[in-house]
Enzyme design. Sequence first.
Site, PDB file in Angstrom:
ATOM      1  N   LYS A  59       0.902  -1.225  -0.131  1.00 25.99           N
ATOM      2  CA  LYS A  59       0.016  -0.100  -0.008  1.00 25.99           C
ATOM      3  C   LYS A  59       0.902   1.339  -0.043  1.00 25.99           C
ATOM      4  O   LYS A  59       2.105   1.218   0.119  1.00 25.99           O
ATOM      5  CB  LYS A  59      -0.965  -0.204   1.265  1.00 25.99           C
ATOM      6  CG  LYS A  59      -1.877  -1.016   1.085  1.00 25.99           C
ATOM      7  CD  LYS A  59      -2.848  -1.344   2.181  1.00 25.99           C
ATOM      8  CE  LYS A  59      -4.030  -2.265   2.330  1.00 25.99           C
ATOM      9  NZ  LYS A  59      -5.084  -2.336   3.391  1.00 25.99           N
TER      10      LYS A  59
ATOM     11  N   TYR B  16     -12.572  -1.873  -3.806  1.00 29.30           N
ATOM     12  CA  TYR B  16     -12.920  -2.355  -2.176  1.00 29.30           C
ATOM     13  C   TYR B  16     -14.438  -1.913  -2.216  1.00 29.30           C
ATOM     14  O   TYR B  16     -14.946  -1.547  -1.070  1.00 29.30           O
ATOM     15  CB  TYR B  16     -12.345  -0.921  -1.354  1.00 29.30           C
ATOM     16  CG  TYR B  16     -10.881  -1.564  -0.968  1.00 29.30           C
ATOM     17  CD1 TYR B  16     -10.617  -2.493   0.076  1.00 29.30           C
ATOM     18  CD2 TYR B  16      -9.877  -0.479  -1.304  1.00 29.30           C
ATOM     19  CE1 TYR B  16      -9.499  -2.923   0.330  1.00 29.30           C
ATOM     20  CE2 TYR B  16      -8.667  -0.933  -0.877  1.00 29.30           C
ATOM     21  CZ  TYR B  16      -8.276  -2.027   0.124  1.00 29.30           C
ATOM     22  OH  TYR B  16      -6.982  -2.501   0.383  1.00 29.30           O
TER      23      TYR B  16
ATOM     24  N   PHE C 138     -15.235   3.789   7.028  1.00 30.32           N
ATOM     25  CA  PHE C 138     -14.061   4.122   6.665  1.00 30.32           C
ATOM     26  C   PHE C 138     -13.720   4.030   5.063  1.00 30.32           C
ATOM     27  O   PHE C 138     -12.641   4.517   4.978  1.00 30.32           O
ATOM     28  CB  PHE C 138     -13.059   3.139   7.404  1.00 30.32           C
ATOM     29  CG  PHE C 138     -13.271   1.729   7.388  1.00 30.32           C
ATOM     30  CD1 PHE C 138     -12.593   1.154   5.970  1.00 30.32           C
ATOM     31  CD2 PHE C 138     -13.720   1.017   8.055  1.00 30.32           C
ATOM     32  CE1 PHE C 138     -12.931  -0.173   5.666  1.00 30.32           C
ATOM     33  CE2 PHE C 138     -13.832  -0.537   8.013  1.00 30.32           C
ATOM     34  CZ  PHE C 138     -13.541  -0.988   6.663  1.00 30.32           C
TER      35      PHE C 138
ATOM     36  N   ARG D 227      -1.600 -14.476   4.623  1.00 35.52           N
ATOM     37  CA  ARG D 227      -2.383 -13.896   5.399  1.00 35.52           C
ATOM     38  C   ARG D 227      -1.500 -13.975   6.797  1.00 35.52           C
ATOM     39  O   ARG D 227      -1.322 -13.139   7.517  1.00 35.52           O
ATOM     40  CB  ARG D 227      -3.819 -14.389   5.563  1.00 35.52           C
ATOM     41  CG  ARG D 227      -4.726 -14.133   4.359  1.00 35.52           C
ATOM     42  CD  ARG D 227      -5.206 -12.753   4.345  1.00 35.52           C
ATOM     43  NE  ARG D 227      -6.041 -12.129   5.569  1.00 35.52           N
ATOM     44  CZ  ARG D 227      -6.731 -11.082   5.641  1.00 35.52           C
ATOM     45  NH1 ARG D 227      -6.831 -10.324   4.549  1.00 35.52           N
ATOM     46  NH2 ARG D 227      -7.325 -10.580   6.665  1.00 35.52           N
TER      47      ARG D 227
ATOM     48  N   THR E 186      -5.129  -7.203  10.757  1.00 38.23           N
ATOM     49  CA  THR E 186      -5.393  -5.847  10.006  1.00 38.23           C
ATOM     50  C   THR E 186      -4.917  -4.886  10.982  1.00 38.23           C
ATOM     51  O   THR E 186      -4.582  -3.708  10.393  1.00 38.23           O
ATOM     52  CB  THR E 186      -7.026  -5.744   9.932  1.00 38.23           C
ATOM     53  OG1 THR E 186      -7.477  -6.934   9.393  1.00 38.23           O
ATOM     54  CG2 THR E 186      -7.524  -4.600   9.153  1.00 38.23           C
TER      55      THR E 186
ATOM     56  N   ARG F   5       3.022  -6.651   9.011  1.00 38.82           N
ATOM     57  CA  ARG F   5       1.889  -5.397   9.517  1.00 38.82           C
ATOM     58  C   ARG F   5       2.670  -4.949  11.025  1.00 38.82           C
ATOM     59  O   ARG F   5       2.983  -3.614  11.228  1.00 38.82           O
ATOM     60  CB  ARG F   5       0.741  -5.516   9.647  1.00 38.82           C
ATOM     61  CG  ARG F   5      -0.076  -5.490   8.402  1.00 38.82           C
ATOM     62  CD  ARG F   5      -1.321  -6.037   8.257  1.00 38.82           C
ATOM     63  NE  ARG F   5      -2.287  -5.506   7.207  1.00 38.82           N
ATOM     64  CZ  ARG F   5      -3.474  -6.131   6.843  1.00 38.82           C
ATOM     65  NH1 ARG F   5      -3.935  -7.185   7.427  1.00 38.82           N
ATOM     66  NH2 ARG F   5      -4.093  -5.843   5.683  1.00 38.82           N
TER      67      ARG F   5
ATOM     68  N   ASN G 205      -1.982   0.215   6.689  1.00 36.53           N
ATOM     69  CA  ASN G 205      -1.434  -1.051   7.264  1.00 36.53           C
ATOM     70  C   ASN G 205      -0.422  -1.892   6.401  1.00 36.53           C
ATOM     71  O   ASN G 205      -0.664  -2.917   6.507  1.00 36.53           O
ATOM     72  CB  ASN G 205      -2.417  -2.020   8.029  1.00 36.53           C
ATOM     73  CG  ASN G 205      -3.690  -2.261   7.006  1.00 36.53           C
ATOM     74  OD1 ASN G 205      -3.687  -2.047   5.745  1.00 36.53           O
ATOM     75  ND2 ASN G 205      -4.542  -3.122   7.266  1.00 36.53           N
TER      76      ASN G 205
ATOM     77  N   HIS H  69      -2.113  -5.494   1.314  1.00 27.30           N
ATOM     78  CA  HIS H  69      -3.387  -6.043   1.325  1.00 27.30           C
ATOM     79  C   HIS H  69      -3.028  -7.695   0.764  1.00 27.30           C
ATOM     80  O   HIS H  69      -2.163  -7.842   0.038  1.00 27.30           O
ATOM     81  CB  HIS H  69      -4.217  -5.348   0.472  1.00 27.30           C
ATOM     82  CG  HIS H  69      -5.255  -6.297  -0.397  1.00 27.30           C
ATOM     83  ND1 HIS H  69      -6.735  -6.321   0.479  1.00 27.30           N
ATOM     84  CD2 HIS H  69      -5.474  -7.246  -1.272  1.00 27.30           C
ATOM     85  CE1 HIS H  69      -7.452  -7.255  -0.242  1.00 27.30           C
ATOM     86  NE2 HIS H  69      -6.868  -7.890  -1.421  1.00 27.30           N
TER      87      HIS H  69
ATOM     88  N   GLU I 275      -9.503 -10.550  -7.615  1.00 25.37           N
ATOM     89  CA  GLU I 275      -8.616  -9.477  -7.460  1.00 25.37           C
ATOM     90  C   GLU I 275      -7.630  -9.406  -8.515  1.00 25.37           C
ATOM     91  O   GLU I 275      -7.111  -8.666  -9.087  1.00 25.37           O
ATOM     92  CB  GLU I 275      -8.298  -9.382  -6.216  1.00 25.37           C
ATOM     93  CG  GLU I 275      -9.118  -9.139  -5.011  1.00 25.37           C
ATOM     94  CD  GLU I 275      -8.854  -9.335  -3.454  1.00 25.37           C
ATOM     95  OE1 GLU I 275      -9.695  -9.059  -2.689  1.00 25.37           O
ATOM     96  OE2 GLU I 275      -7.578  -9.772  -3.434  1.00 25.37           O
TER      97      GLU I 275
HETATM   98  N1  UDP Z   1      -9.734  -0.480   7.400  1.00 24.26           N
HETATM   99  C1  UDP Z   1      -9.674   0.734   7.888  1.00 24.26           C
HETATM  100  N2  UDP Z   1     -10.354   0.823   9.259  1.00 24.26           N
HETATM  101  C2  UDP Z   1     -10.950  -0.208   9.792  1.00 24.26           C
HETATM  102  C3  UDP Z   1     -10.940  -1.427   9.203  1.00 24.26           C
HETATM  103  C4  UDP Z   1     -10.178  -1.563   8.018  1.00 24.26           C
HETATM  104  O1  UDP Z   1      -9.174   1.837   7.432  1.00 24.26           O
HETATM  105  O2  UDP Z   1     -11.299   0.036  10.743  1.00 24.26           O
HETATM  106  C5  UDP Z   1      -8.949  -0.776   6.196  1.00 24.26           C
HETATM  107  C6  UDP Z   1      -7.615  -1.209   6.235  1.00 24.26           C
HETATM  108  O3  UDP Z   1      -6.818  -0.526   5.321  1.00 24.26           O
HETATM  109  C7  UDP Z   1      -7.855  -2.740   5.796  1.00 24.26           C
HETATM  110  C8  UDP Z   1      -8.775  -2.721   4.565  1.00 24.26           C
HETATM  111  O4  UDP Z   1      -9.866  -1.656   5.150  1.00 24.26           O
HETATM  112  O5  UDP Z   1      -6.778  -3.424   5.477  1.00 24.26           O
HETATM  113  C9  UDP Z   1      -9.602  -3.725   4.497  1.00 24.26           C
HETATM  114  O6  UDP Z   1     -10.611  -4.281   5.719  1.00 24.26           O
HETATM  115  P1  UDP Z   1     -10.595  -5.715   6.160  1.00 24.26           P
HETATM  116  O7  UDP Z   1     -11.218  -5.949   7.303  1.00 24.26           O
HETATM  117  O8  UDP Z   1     -10.943  -6.565   4.740  1.00 24.26           O
HETATM  118  O9  UDP Z   1      -8.898  -6.159   6.559  1.00 24.26           O
HETATM  119  P2  UDP Z   1      -7.725  -7.000   5.615  1.00 24.26           P
HETATM  120  O10 UDP Z   1      -8.339  -8.123   4.780  1.00 24.26           O
HETATM  121  O11 UDP Z   1      -7.081  -5.918   4.872  1.00 24.26           O
HETATM  122  O12 UDP Z   1      -6.932  -7.427   6.752  1.00 24.26           O
END
Ligand code: UDP
Length: 143
Positions: A11, A51, A59, A87, A93, A104, A114, A117, A128
Site C-alpha cells: 500500500k 474495495y 471508513f 495472510r 489488520t 504489519r 497497514n 493487502h 482481485e
Molecule cells: N480499514 C480501515 N479501518 C478499519 C478497518 C479496515 O481503514 O477500521 C481498512 C484497512 O486498510 C484494511 C482494509 O480496510 O486493510 C480492508 O479491511 P479488512 O477488514 O478486509 O482487512 P484486511 O483483509 O485488509 O486485513
Amino acid sequence: MAIERTFSIIKPDAVAKNHIGAIYNRFETAGLKIIASKMVHLSQEQAEGFYAEHSERPFFGALVAFMTSGPICVQVLEGENAVLANREIMGATNPAEAARGTIRSDFADSIDENAVHGSDAVASAEREIAYFFSTEELCPRTR
Ligand code: UDP
C-alpha cells in the site's frame, strides 16, 4: 498441499517508506513466488471498485483517499496454500494486534495505513488478480 495463487498489494504508506524490497523479501522467504508484479497509482474509480464490498463501511472514504494517495505495488503470489500463507505473514489488520515478526507488525503504523493487502480466500484472489492483471501478464516459473 494445494498450490494456490493470491493477490497482494504493497500500500501507499509502505511504498512511501521505501519498504518494497523488504516486503518482497518476506514473500520469498515464506516460499511464495512472485509471478506477476507492477506499480500502479490508482484512480478514485479503481480504488472504489476494488474495495466495493466495503462501500457501506464508515471508513470507506478514508480508505479510498489513502489508497489513491500514492503509488502501490500489486503482485500475484504463488505457492502452497498461498492465500493463508500470505495472510499469516501479513499479520492482523490492526498492526497493534499483529503478531511479532509479521509484515504489519514491522512496517505498518495504524489500522488505516497497514502496509499490505492480501486476498482472504481463493475466490476473492481470482477476482482481485483479474482486476489488475491479464492472463498474459502472469509468469509462472518454468525452471
Ligand atoms: N480499514 C480501515 N479501518 C478499519 C478497518 C479496515 O481503514 O477500521 C481498512 C484497512 O486498510 C484494511 C482494509 O480496510 O486493510 C480492508 O479491511 P479488512 O477488514 O478486509 O482487512 P484486511 O483483509 O485488509 O486485513
